[in-house]
Design a protein around this motif. Structure first.
Motif, short mmCIF file in Angstrom:
data_model
loop_
_atom_site.label_atom_id
_atom_site.label_comp_id
_atom_site.label_asym_id
_atom_site.label_seq_id
_atom_site.Cartn_x
_atom_site.Cartn_y
_atom_site.Cartn_z
N LEU A 21 0.83 -1.20 0.00
CA LEU A 21 0.00 0.00 0.00
C LEU A 21 0.87 1.25 0.00
N ARG A 22 1.88 1.26 0.86
CA ARG A 22 2.75 2.44 0.96
C ARG A 22 3.55 2.67 -0.31
N ASP A 23 4.16 1.60 -0.84
CA ASP A 23 5.07 1.75 -1.97
C ASP A 23 4.35 2.16 -3.25
N GLU A 24 3.14 1.65 -3.44
CA GLU A 24 2.43 1.93 -4.69
C GLU A 24 1.48 3.13 -4.58
N HIS A 25 1.03 3.44 -3.35
CA HIS A 25 -0.03 4.44 -3.25
C HIS A 25 0.22 5.51 -2.18
N GLY A 26 1.37 5.48 -1.51
CA GLY A 26 1.69 6.53 -0.55
C GLY A 26 1.37 6.15 0.88
N GLN A 27 1.95 6.91 1.82
CA GLN A 27 1.80 6.61 3.23
C GLN A 27 0.34 6.59 3.69
N ALA A 28 -0.47 7.52 3.18
CA ALA A 28 -1.87 7.59 3.62
C ALA A 28 -2.64 6.33 3.29
N ALA A 29 -2.22 5.62 2.25
CA ALA A 29 -2.93 4.40 1.85
C ALA A 29 -2.84 3.32 2.92
N ARG A 30 -1.86 3.41 3.83
CA ARG A 30 -1.73 2.41 4.90
C ARG A 30 -2.96 2.41 5.80
N LEU A 31 -3.70 3.52 5.82
CA LEU A 31 -4.93 3.58 6.60
C LEU A 31 -5.96 2.58 6.09
#
Length: 370
Positions: free
Chosen positions: A31-41
């Motif tokens: 999630l983080r690598d492909e879509h950014g830190q916020a995607a970890r939510l």
């Protein structure tokens, strides 16, 4: 972080829990690598099953990479899953998270009543759904059953007079599609049909347990809930859940899984625990549970505001290991005396004891006879 399958580190062999954690971290990093830190939510424990199922169908473990220190692992490095299964799990997580945000907005839940919050959440939901669909396309997975499930659900609820089977159908279709695609990723077409059956059973179970968990709050707010809407009592709801879990177990037994242990632990043992946990929490004093599960610890109310936001952020940073008092459950190991040991309750789990290399959960039982 949400989902019904939430393993307890004290109720699972140390090696098996470590394996589960590798999938969890793999999903989080995808999630983080492909879509950014916020995607970890958007991390979803149930979507993690997609990654687990993809690996369970392979003859050898999926590739791992060394991840940097993380609070969830006591700031230690670890080998985490890096695979198409983890990317598919990330896609499913994003699409489901987007749908959940839209559901909160439609219902006007809590802060979502505020126009600015609803507008911001709506943009985030659209971004997550689009990102999930993009990753799905890269994996040759048609996300239509997932993206369409939320809209179909709204239409069914608005029409009224539906049966539980009709109301759970969109969720069943969505999970069936995601589970079945793991057979494509693993190159095992013979597993596609039983995986669809497993997905429908799991989707039905997850939908029903979610309804039970939300029942008290939905009644208080006057919001829609499928149980009162269809005149389904809690005792009947539990019967539906247990039948769905039995269907799930049968479907899993029909799979060709070279590496079955973790998948069976999560899909069979942990779903059974989820039923017990949910009905212990969702039962009112006037309607006793069918099997008298133990009483859960009472939860503290969510204070809202900055405190709630800060705790949610910390929960995200620890991938859900930390839960604030208003989210904690009896199952989160505050008392693990009744968790049981998964490896001693699964057929063939300990035939060679390799899943018990770093624990003594099989001592005193005959499942490690080999």
């Amino acid at each position: 972080m949400f989902g019904i399958v939430r393993p307890c580190r004290h109720g699972m062999c140390g090696g098996m829990f470590k394996d589960w954690l590798g999938h969890l971290c793999g999903l989080c990093l995808a999630l983080r690598d492909e879509h950014g830190q916020a995607a970890r939510l958007a991390t979803n424990y149930d979507a993690l099953l997609v990654s687990v199922l993809a690996e369970a169908q392979t003859d050898a473990p999926t590739p791992r990479r060394t991840a940097g220190p993380c609070a969830l692992r006591g700031f230690r490095t670890a080998g985490v899953v890096e695979s198409e299964g983890a990317r598919l799990a990330a896609s499913v997580s994003l699409i489901l998270a987007g749908a959940k945000l839209r559901d909160h907005i439609a219902d006007g839940d809590g802060p979502y009543r505020r126009r600015l919050v609803a507008a911001t959440a709506g943009r985030l939901a659209g971004r997550w759904s689009g990102a999930g669909a993009s990753t799905a396309a890269a994996l040759s997975f048609d996300p239509a059953p997932l993206t369409g499930a939320a809209l179909a659900q709204v239409e069914l609820e608005r029409s009224g007079g539906r049966t539980l089977a009709t109301l759970t159908a969109p969720t069943e279709d969505a999970v069936a599609a995601a589970f079945a695609h793991t057979a494509v990723l693993a190159g095992r077409p013979g597993n596609r049909e039983p995986l669809e059956h497993a997905g429908r059973a799991f989707g039905r179970l997850a939908h029903l347990l979610d309804a039970v968990e939300d029942l008290a709050e939905d009644r208080e707010r006057g919001a829609y809930n499928p149980l009162p809407a269809t005149g389904t009592a809690l005792a009947d709801a539990r019967s539906h859940c247990e039948r769905a879990q039995a269907d799930l177990r049968a479907a899993v037994d029909g799979l060709e899984l070279p590496r079955p242990r973790l998948a069976k632990a999560l899909l069979v043992h942990e779903t059974s625990r989820a039923i017990t946990r949910t009905f212990a929490e969702g039962t009112s004093p006037s309607e006793p549970p069918a099997h008298s599960p133990p009483e859960p610890h009472p939860r503290k109310p969510d204070p809202g505001g900055l405190i709630s936001l800060a705790c949610a952020a910390f929960s995200c940073c620890t991938c859900g290991l930390y839960q604030p008092p208003w989210e904690e459950e009896d199952s989160r190991c505050s008392s693990c005396a009744n968790c049981g040991d998964v490896c001693c309750h699964l057929p063939d789990c300990c035939t060679s004891c390799d899943c018990c290399s770093d624990c003594d959960c099989c001592s005193g039982c005959d499942c490690c006879s080999a």
